[in-house]
Design an enzyme around this catalytic site. Structure first.
Site, PDB file in Angstrom:
ATOM      1  N   HIS A   1       5.482 -12.670   4.122  1.00 25.85           N
ATOM      2  CA  HIS A   1       6.030 -11.466   3.431  1.00 25.85           C
ATOM      3  C   HIS A   1       7.388 -11.926   2.533  1.00 25.85           C
ATOM      4  O   HIS A   1       7.309 -11.593   1.164  1.00 25.85           O
ATOM      5  CB  HIS A   1       6.159 -10.340   4.141  1.00 25.85           C
ATOM      6  CG  HIS A   1       6.909  -9.217   3.352  1.00 25.85           C
ATOM      7  ND1 HIS A   1       6.104  -8.059   3.123  1.00 25.85           N
ATOM      8  CD2 HIS A   1       8.092  -8.977   3.033  1.00 25.85           C
ATOM      9  CE1 HIS A   1       6.861  -7.053   2.556  1.00 25.85           C
ATOM     10  NE2 HIS A   1       8.154  -7.717   2.414  1.00 25.85           N
ATOM     11  N   GLU A   2       8.194 -12.239   3.177  1.00 25.40           N
ATOM     12  CA  GLU A   2       9.723 -12.499   2.308  1.00 25.40           C
ATOM     13  C   GLU A   2       9.175 -13.705   1.258  1.00 25.40           C
ATOM     14  O   GLU A   2       9.979 -13.578   0.341  1.00 25.40           O
ATOM     15  CB  GLU A   2      10.805 -12.860   3.370  1.00 25.40           C
ATOM     16  CG  GLU A   2      10.925 -11.622   4.374  1.00 25.40           C
ATOM     17  CD  GLU A   2      11.549 -10.190   3.498  1.00 25.40           C
ATOM     18  OE1 GLU A   2      12.150 -10.602   2.468  1.00 25.40           O
ATOM     19  OE2 GLU A   2      11.196  -9.317   3.922  1.00 25.40           O
TER      20      GLU A   2
ATOM     21  N   GLU B   1       6.165  -5.063  -3.041  1.00 28.66           N
ATOM     22  CA  GLU B   1       6.317  -5.044  -1.678  1.00 28.66           C
ATOM     23  C   GLU B   1       4.796  -5.491  -1.387  1.00 28.66           C
ATOM     24  O   GLU B   1       4.659  -6.030  -0.281  1.00 28.66           O
ATOM     25  CB  GLU B   1       6.907  -3.730  -1.254  1.00 28.66           C
ATOM     26  CG  GLU B   1       8.221  -3.614  -1.193  1.00 28.66           C
ATOM     27  CD  GLU B   1       8.858  -4.686  -0.108  1.00 28.66           C
ATOM     28  OE1 GLU B   1       8.146  -4.724   0.948  1.00 28.66           O
ATOM     29  OE2 GLU B   1       9.842  -5.212  -0.426  1.00 28.66           O
TER      30      GLU B   1
ATOM     31  N   TYR C   1      11.724  -4.110  -9.386  1.00 28.36           N
ATOM     32  CA  TYR C   1      11.985  -3.466  -7.632  1.00 28.36           C
ATOM     33  C   TYR C   1      12.416  -2.128  -7.886  1.00 28.36           C
ATOM     34  O   TYR C   1      13.285  -1.890  -7.374  1.00 28.36           O
ATOM     35  CB  TYR C   1      12.758  -4.498  -7.011  1.00 28.36           C
ATOM     36  CG  TYR C   1      12.503  -4.368  -5.378  1.00 28.36           C
ATOM     37  CD1 TYR C   1      11.452  -4.812  -4.929  1.00 28.36           C
ATOM     38  CD2 TYR C   1      13.670  -3.923  -4.635  1.00 28.36           C
ATOM     39  CE1 TYR C   1      11.119  -4.812  -3.501  1.00 28.36           C
ATOM     40  CE2 TYR C   1      13.473  -3.851  -3.342  1.00 28.36           C
ATOM     41  CZ  TYR C   1      12.274  -4.208  -2.686  1.00 28.36           C
ATOM     42  OH  TYR C   1      11.831  -4.367  -1.263  1.00 28.36           O
TER      43      TYR C   1
ATOM     44  N   HIS D   1       9.036   0.844  -0.237  1.00 28.76           N
ATOM     45  CA  HIS D   1       8.379   0.156   0.968  1.00 28.76           C
ATOM     46  C   HIS D   1       7.354   1.207   1.586  1.00 28.76           C
ATOM     47  O   HIS D   1       6.621   0.996   2.494  1.00 28.76           O
ATOM     48  CB  HIS D   1       9.486   0.103   2.041  1.00 28.76           C
ATOM     49  CG  HIS D   1      10.344  -1.075   1.891  1.00 28.76           C
ATOM     50  ND1 HIS D   1      11.212  -1.220   1.193  1.00 28.76           N
ATOM     51  CD2 HIS D   1      10.102  -2.378   2.465  1.00 28.76           C
ATOM     52  CE1 HIS D   1      11.770  -2.453   1.332  1.00 28.76           C
ATOM     53  NE2 HIS D   1      10.957  -3.265   2.053  1.00 28.76           N
TER      54      HIS D   1
ATOM     55  N   ASP E   1      15.284   4.196  -1.309  1.00 32.69           N
ATOM     56  CA  ASP E   1      14.589   3.058  -1.342  1.00 32.69           C
ATOM     57  C   ASP E   1      13.851   2.493  -2.610  1.00 32.69           C
ATOM     58  O   ASP E   1      12.706   2.205  -2.619  1.00 32.69           O
ATOM     59  CB  ASP E   1      13.540   3.042  -0.132  1.00 32.69           C
ATOM     60  CG  ASP E   1      12.880   1.638   0.301  1.00 32.69           C
ATOM     61  OD1 ASP E   1      13.617   0.568  -0.063  1.00 32.69           O
ATOM     62  OD2 ASP E   1      11.624   1.609   0.452  1.00 32.69           O
TER      63      ASP E   1
ATOM     64  N   HIS F   1       7.852 -12.821  -1.992  1.00 33.61           N
ATOM     65  CA  HIS F   1       8.839 -12.233  -2.760  1.00 33.61           C
ATOM     66  C   HIS F   1       9.302 -13.306  -4.010  1.00 33.61           C
ATOM     67  O   HIS F   1       9.449 -12.897  -5.032  1.00 33.61           O
ATOM     68  CB  HIS F   1      10.244 -11.330  -2.455  1.00 33.61           C
ATOM     69  CG  HIS F   1       9.777  -9.997  -1.619  1.00 33.61           C
ATOM     70  ND1 HIS F   1       9.191  -9.050  -2.466  1.00 33.61           N
ATOM     71  CD2 HIS F   1       9.945  -9.538  -0.421  1.00 33.61           C
ATOM     72  CE1 HIS F   1       9.045  -8.094  -1.801  1.00 33.61           C
ATOM     73  NE2 HIS F   1       9.551  -8.274  -0.539  1.00 33.61           N
TER      74      HIS F   1
END
Length: 358
Positions: A174-175, A198, A189, A276, A271, A178
Site C-alpha cells: 500500500h505505502e 488511497e 491528495y 481514507h 483527513d 503511493h
C-alpha cells in the site's frame, strides 16, 4: 520512458492508519492508549507539515540508463528514534537478519517489486530502478507506517491496539504504491482524487498480498491490514474491499466508516476530505471487477487499473467518474468492446453508484 518522467512529482505524506481512527483512540478512557494515540497523531502532523514544506521543490527521479530487473533494497533501523533513515541493517542480497521485523520489511519490498515487474513490466516505483528503502523500529510505540515521498517507515505499534506494522505485506505494498502514484498520475491528495490515491494503494497492496500467496480473487480475503489489530480489538483489519464499513467495530477505535457506494459518500473536512473513508467506493468497484472476472486478480482487473493509473490521461484532480470512464475505456482498449472485462467494469461502477457517462 513514459511522459510521466518529464515533469515534477509532488510527494505526499501518507499513513496507513487514518487520522479518524487515531482520533477515536486518543479519546480513550485508558490513559496509556490515549497518550500513545495522541503521540502518534502529533508525530504524523509534524511529518505532514514537513512534507508540505519540502514538497514545494518536487521530486525529480533519477533517470537510469538501463533499469535493472533486480530490486535494490536497503532496510534501516531507527532504534526507536525519529531520525531517518537510521542504521543500515540489511542490504540487497544480505543474509537473513536476526530481527524478524527487518526480514519482513525486506521481503515486503521484494514482493512489491516482483508484482510490479512481473505483473506489469514496471521496474521499481519510478519505472527506472529506484532503490527501495525502508526504516523499521521508528520512534517508540508508534502506531503507524508511512511513505514520506522517498522511503517506507514502520512503527512497532503499541502491542495493544496495533501490532508491528511489517506483519501485513499489503500494508507495505500500500505505502510503496503511493510512490508509484506519485511518479505517474500524481493524484492530488484531497477529496475524490485523494480517495483515488488511497484506493490505488489498497488495490495494489491487496494484489501484492494475493500475488505473494498465489491466491485467486475467490481465495483472497480482500482485507487491508489483516493481523495489525491488537488481540483485544474487535475487528479483522483496517479496511475491507469486499465489504467496506465492516473491518472493525470496537469500543476504542469506533466503527469502520467506509462507504461501499456513492449513496453513503461522506462529506467531511477531516483527513483531506475523507481520503481514507471514501476510498471504500473505488475499492469496492475493484473488488467487483476482480471477482466477476475471477482467476488471478492482477492479470486482468489489476492490468486495467494499472493501465488507467499510468496511461497519461488520468488528471491529477480526477474524480471517481473520471476514473470510472477511463478504466472502462482502458478495458476496451486492451480487451475489446463488449467482452467480459468491459461488462465487469460497467457492472462494478453501476453497483457503487458512479456514472460512466460524461
Amino acid at each position: 520512458m513514459d511522459a510521466s518522467h518529464t515533469h515534477r512529482h509532488h510527494p505526499v505524506f501518507c499513513t496507513v492508519v487514518p487520522p479518524h481512527l487515531l482520533d477515536k483512540a486518543a479519546r480513550s478512557e485508558d490513559s496509556r492508549r490515549a497518550d500513545l494515540a495522541q503521540r502518534t497523531l502529533e508525530r504524523d502532523s509534524l511529518l505532514r507539515t514537513r512534507r508540505r514544506v519540502t514538497a514545494v521543490r518536487g521530486v525529480v527521479p533519477t533517470l537510469a540508463v538501463t533499469a535493472s530487473d533486480d530490486p535494490d533494497r536497503t532496510v534501516y533501523d531507527a532504534q526507536h528514534r525519529t531520525r531517518l533513515p537510521g542504521k543500515k541493517v540489511r542490504g540487497e542480497g544480505d543474509p537473513l537478519s536476526k530481527d524478524a521485523t527487518v526480514n519482513r520489511a525486506y521481503a515486503g519490498l521484494g514482493a512489491t517489486y516482483d508484482l510490479f515487474l512481473k505483473g506489469f513490466g514496471r521496474r521499481s516505483i519510478d519505472d527506472a530502478g529506484l532503490a527501495l528503502d525502508a526504516t523499521v523500529h521508528y520512534s517508540e510505540d508508534y502506531n503507524n507506517a508511512f511513505w514520506d515521498g522517498r522511503q517506507m517507515v514502520f512503527g512497532d505499534g503499541d502491542g495493544d491496539l496495533f501490532l508491528d506494522f511489517t506483519v501485513s505485506v499489503d500494508v507495505i505494498g500500500h505505502e510503496l504504491t503511493h510512490g508509484v502514484t506519485q511518479y505517474t498520475a500524481n493524484l492530488t491528495y484531497r477529496g475524490q482524487s485523494g480517495a483515488l490515491n488511497e484506493s490505488m494503494s489498497d488495490v495494489f497492496g491487496s494484489l501484492i498480498k494475493q500475488y505473494s500467496l498465489e491466491q485467486t480473487a475467490e481465495q483472497a480475503d480482500w482485507l487491508i491490514g489483516a493481523g495489525l489489530l491488537g488481540p483485544d480489538v474487535t475487528g479483522v483489519a483496517l479496511r475491507s474491499m469486499k465489504a467496506p464499513g465492516t473491518a472493525y467495530d470496537d469500543d476504542e477505535l469506533g466503527k469502520d466508516p467506509q462507504p461501499a457506494t456513492m449513496d453513503d459518500y461522506v462529506n467531511t473536512h477531516s483527513d483531506n476530505g475523507g481520503v481514507h473513508i471514501n476510498s471504500g467506493i473505488p475499492n469496492h468497484a475493484f473488488y467487483i471487477v476482480a471477482t466477476e472476472l475471477g482467476g488471478k486478480a492482477w492479470e486482468r482487473a489489476g492490468q486495467i487499473w494499472y493501465d488507467t493509473l499510468t496511461g497519461g490521461r488520468l488528471a491529477e484532480n480526477a474524480d471517481f467518474a473520471d476514473f470510472a470512464r477511463l478504466s472502462t475505456a482502458a478495458a476496451v482498449t486492451r480487451y475489446g468492446d463488449g467482452g467480459a472485462e468491459h461488462q465487469a467494469l460497467q457492472k462494478a461502477w453501476s453497483a457503487v453508484g458512479v456514472p460512466l457517462a460524461g
